[in-house]
Write an enzyme that holds these catalytic residues in place. Sequence first.
Site, PDB file in Angstrom:
ATOM      1  N   ASP A 184       5.725  -6.105   1.509  1.00 18.12           N
ATOM      2  CA  ASP A 184       6.610  -5.532   0.495  1.00 18.12           C
ATOM      3  C   ASP A 184       7.213  -6.694  -0.301  1.00 18.12           C
ATOM      4  OD1 ASP A 184       8.774  -4.531  -0.895  1.00 18.12           O
ATOM      5  OD2 ASP A 184       9.690  -3.516   0.824  1.00 18.12           O
ATOM      6  N   ASN A 195       1.869   2.770  -2.585  1.00 21.17           N
ATOM      7  CA  ASN A 195       1.428   3.626  -3.690  1.00 21.17           C
ATOM      8  C   ASN A 195      -0.021   3.304  -4.068  1.00 21.17           C
ATOM      9  OD1 ASN A 195       1.824   5.652  -5.512  1.00 21.17           O
ATOM     10  ND2 ASN A 195       2.813   4.377  -7.051  1.00 21.17           N
ATOM     11  N   ASN A 213       0.147  11.586 -15.273  1.00 14.55           N
ATOM     12  CA  ASN A 213      -0.499  11.050 -16.475  1.00 14.55           C
ATOM     13  C   ASN A 213      -1.652  11.935 -16.920  1.00 14.55           C
ATOM     14  OD1 ASN A 213       0.324   8.120 -14.892  1.00 14.55           O
ATOM     15  ND2 ASN A 213       1.073   8.523 -16.945  1.00 14.55           N
ATOM     16  N   LYS A 269      11.940  -1.831 -16.853  1.00 15.96           N
ATOM     17  CA  LYS A 269      11.029  -2.729 -17.581  1.00 15.96           C
ATOM     18  C   LYS A 269      11.837  -3.595 -18.558  1.00 15.96           C
ATOM     19  CE  LYS A 269       7.256  -1.610 -15.553  1.00 15.96           C
ATOM     20  NZ  LYS A 269       6.672  -2.563 -14.614  1.00 15.96           N
ATOM     21  N   GLY A 306      11.579  13.766 -22.830  1.00 14.67           N
ATOM     22  CA  GLY A 306      11.450  12.309 -22.834  1.00 14.67           C
ATOM     23  C   GLY A 306      10.209  11.789 -23.538  1.00 14.67           C
ATOM     24  N   SER A 317       5.797  -2.437 -20.647  1.00 18.25           N
ATOM     25  CA  SER A 317       5.296  -1.162 -21.157  1.00 18.25           C
ATOM     26  C   SER A 317       5.769  -0.937 -22.580  1.00 18.25           C
ATOM     27  CB  SER A 317       5.825  -0.039 -20.266  1.00 18.25           C
ATOM     28  OG  SER A 317       5.659   1.210 -20.893  1.00 18.25           O
ATOM     29  N   ARG A 349      -1.034   8.798 -28.607  1.00 14.97           N
ATOM     30  CA  ARG A 349      -0.889   7.593 -27.786  1.00 14.97           C
ATOM     31  C   ARG A 349      -2.066   6.667 -28.047  1.00 14.97           C
ATOM     32  NH1 ARG A 349       3.163   9.790 -27.261  1.00 14.97           N
ATOM     33  NH2 ARG A 349       4.343  10.374 -25.407  1.00 14.97           N
ATOM     34  N   LEU A 396       0.814  -1.227   0.000  1.00 16.18           N
ATOM     35  CA  LEU A 396       0.000   0.000   0.000  1.00 16.18           C
ATOM     36  C   LEU A 396       0.845   1.273   0.000  1.00 16.18           C
ATOM     37  CD1 LEU A 396      -2.884  -1.012   2.489  1.00 16.18           C
ATOM     38  CD2 LEU A 396      -2.852  -1.241   0.002  1.00 16.18           C
ATOM     39  N   ARG A 437       7.322  18.067 -23.144  1.00 15.06           N
ATOM     40  CA  ARG A 437       7.859  17.455 -21.932  1.00 15.06           C
ATOM     41  C   ARG A 437       9.054  16.586 -22.314  1.00 15.06           C
ATOM     42  NH1 ARG A 437       3.950  13.535 -18.417  1.00 15.06           N
ATOM     43  NH2 ARG A 437       4.137  12.241 -20.290  1.00 15.06           N
ATOM     44  N   TYR A 451      12.994   4.302 -15.295  1.00 11.36           N
ATOM     45  CA  TYR A 451      11.767   3.491 -15.218  1.00 11.36           C
ATOM     46  C   TYR A 451      11.686   2.553 -16.425  1.00 11.36           C
ATOM     47  CZ  TYR A 451       6.981   2.325 -16.414  1.00 11.36           C
ATOM     48  OH  TYR A 451       5.872   1.644 -16.830  1.00 11.36           O
ATOM     49  N   PHE A 495       2.572  -7.073 -10.750  1.00 13.45           N
ATOM     50  CA  PHE A 495       2.359  -5.653 -11.050  1.00 13.45           C
ATOM     51  C   PHE A 495       3.240  -4.748 -10.188  1.00 13.45           C
ATOM     52  CE2 PHE A 495      -1.914  -7.430 -11.963  1.00 13.45           C
ATOM     53  CZ  PHE A 495      -2.094  -6.952 -13.248  1.00 13.45           C
TER      54      PHE A 495
HETATM   55  C1  UD1 Z   1       4.400   7.294 -19.554  1.00 16.28           C
HETATM   56  C2  UD1 Z   1       5.572   6.466 -19.980  1.00 16.28           C
HETATM   57  C3  UD1 Z   1       5.181   5.024 -20.040  1.00 16.28           C
HETATM   58  C4  UD1 Z   1       4.672   4.588 -18.689  1.00 16.28           C
HETATM   59  C5  UD1 Z   1       3.541   5.460 -18.243  1.00 16.28           C
HETATM   60  C6  UD1 Z   1       3.246   5.086 -16.793  1.00 16.28           C
HETATM   61  C7  UD1 Z   1       7.287   7.326 -21.496  1.00 16.28           C
HETATM   62  C8  UD1 Z   1       7.554   7.834 -22.867  1.00 16.28           C
HETATM   63  N1  UD1 Z   1       6.030   6.928 -21.277  1.00 16.28           N
HETATM   64  O1  UD1 Z   1       3.461   7.227 -20.631  1.00 16.28           O
HETATM   65  O2  UD1 Z   1       6.268   4.232 -20.372  1.00 16.28           O
HETATM   66  O3  UD1 Z   1       4.271   3.246 -18.736  1.00 16.28           O
HETATM   67  O4  UD1 Z   1       3.898   6.843 -18.328  1.00 16.28           O
HETATM   68  O5  UD1 Z   1       2.700   6.085 -16.068  1.00 16.28           O
HETATM   69  O6  UD1 Z   1       8.128   7.299 -20.667  1.00 16.28           O
HETATM   70  N2  UD1 Z   1       0.323  15.055 -21.312  1.00 16.28           N
HETATM   71  C9  UD1 Z   1       0.004  16.393 -21.372  1.00 16.28           C
HETATM   72  N3  UD1 Z   1      -0.241  17.049 -20.186  1.00 16.28           N
HETATM   73  C10 UD1 Z   1      -0.185  16.425 -18.968  1.00 16.28           C
HETATM   74  C11 UD1 Z   1       0.143  15.045 -18.936  1.00 16.28           C
HETATM   75  C12 UD1 Z   1       0.403  14.395 -20.122  1.00 16.28           C
HETATM   76  O7  UD1 Z   1      -0.058  16.987 -22.441  1.00 16.28           O
HETATM   77  O8  UD1 Z   1      -0.402  17.078 -17.945  1.00 16.28           O
HETATM   78  C13 UD1 Z   1       0.579  14.338 -22.563  1.00 16.28           C
HETATM   79  C14 UD1 Z   1       1.976  13.757 -22.677  1.00 16.28           C
HETATM   80  O9  UD1 Z   1       2.864  14.678 -23.255  1.00 16.28           O
HETATM   81  C15 UD1 Z   1       1.723  12.547 -23.578  1.00 16.28           C
HETATM   82  C16 UD1 Z   1       0.283  12.129 -23.248  1.00 16.28           C
HETATM   83  O10 UD1 Z   1      -0.302  13.245 -22.612  1.00 16.28           O
HETATM   84  O11 UD1 Z   1       1.758  12.931 -24.922  1.00 16.28           O
HETATM   85  C17 UD1 Z   1       0.217  10.935 -22.326  1.00 16.28           C
HETATM   86  O12 UD1 Z   1       1.064  11.186 -21.207  1.00 16.28           O
HETATM   87  P1  UD1 Z   1       1.102  10.230 -19.930  1.00 16.28           P
HETATM   88  O13 UD1 Z   1      -0.284   9.949 -19.480  1.00 16.28           O
HETATM   89  O14 UD1 Z   1       2.052  10.796 -18.952  1.00 16.28           O
HETATM   90  O15 UD1 Z   1       1.650   8.853 -20.504  1.00 16.28           O
HETATM   91  P2  UD1 Z   1       2.977   8.540 -21.357  1.00 16.28           P
HETATM   92  O16 UD1 Z   1       3.973   9.598 -21.223  1.00 16.28           O
HETATM   93  O17 UD1 Z   1       2.531   8.160 -22.723  1.00 16.28           O
END
Ligand code: UD1
Length: 337
Positions: A59, A36, A201, A155, A298, A126, A233, A34, A296, A151, A82
């Site tokens: 853990d 996270n 996310n 994986k 990466g 992933s 995505r 727990l 952003r 991260y 997971f």
């Molecule tokens: C990321 C990781 C992925 C991981 C996942 C787990 C990378 C490239 N991707 O996915 O491996 O499994 O997180 O959490 O490392 N966005 C915005 N504004 C925000 C948040 C996100 O514009 O406030 C955009 C991002 O730029 C991206 C999309 O939304 O284009 C999805 O982002 P996110 O949900 O963070 O997922 P990933 O980056 O695809």
Amino acid sequence: MRKVLVTGGAGFIGSHTVVELAAAGYEPVIVDDLRNSKERALDGIAAIIGRRATFHRVDCNDGEAMEQVFAEEGPFEGVIHFAAYKAVGESVQQPLMYYANNVGSLIVLLRLMRRHKLGRIVFSSSCTVYGQPEVLPVNESAPDRLASSPYGFTKMVCEQLLRDMAHADPTMAVVLLRYFNPIGAHPSAAIGELPLGVPNNLVPFITQTAAGLRKSLTVFGDDYDTPDGSCIRDYIHVVDLAQAHVKALQWLGTQEAPVSDVFNLGTGRGSSVLEVVKAFIAGTGVDLPYTIGPRRAGDVEAVYADASKAREVLGWEAKLDLHRALADAWRWQERLK
Ligand code: UD1
């Protein structure tokens, strides 16, 4: 009852998988410390499946405590692993913590599986292992890229460790599941994503902004080489994703060990950030303030899955669309108020 050990079973994807395992007649045994996730997920699972799932607050890096779980609850038909850290940005700041937890817990688990003569494991990987693929939709034979974060490397390391184990140990039966972008929540709104702190996310940030918990969403870049300039995505409903784990376990049951295989889990459909924002506003009728910000670090420009292998081999495919996933995510967010 066929018992399945689910590490991280109180987390976002784990909790939904526990529900689908129970629906398929398995007895899930949850291990989660727990750190996270929240107890609330266990209540939500109970509300859906009509009983409390067996739960050990442990853990996964704690070999002795894990040994106890195996001794008390075993034998298991398989393990779904997971439990891991998953915040990309945090992993850049704290690589040691990420490698220790994500790789360490798998090592603990594999040692215990060997001791208890258990070979079946389904692992959470992933699409990050593909980096920016040259060909879209990306299939499983695309080359792994240098991951853009610690991260992502954890994986890749875990995948390789599992492949090496399947090569060396004739009793191993391994499925690696490469998730695209899991979103949404259970349609009952009893379980869903519970991000601690500010969500990284996209969809949790959208629902929290719509709920008034955040001022405004920043769209990270609109100057990518995509139709509307924002990143693309493959957003997959978490219930679809959860069902794939049950299919993977059932498939392993039909295979002769040793086996090791890898499957993409996505819808096959790419959606841009701006499309997601617009679909959310259109579907919920809720106002969503947003601005365009810089890219952003990466982020890859576009990635979506060729998921035909999972369909052909596992008999699985995603059934729920983006609109449904956003509606379920929003219903869950409203329940959290
Ligand atoms: C990321 C990781 C992925 C991981 C996942 C787990 C990378 C490239 N991707 O996915 O491996 O499994 O997180 O959490 O490392 N966005 C915005 N504004 C925000 C948040 C996100 O514009 O406030 C955009 C991002 O730029 C991206 C999309 O939304 O284009 C999805 O982002 P996110 O949900 O963070 O997922 P990933 O980056 O695809």
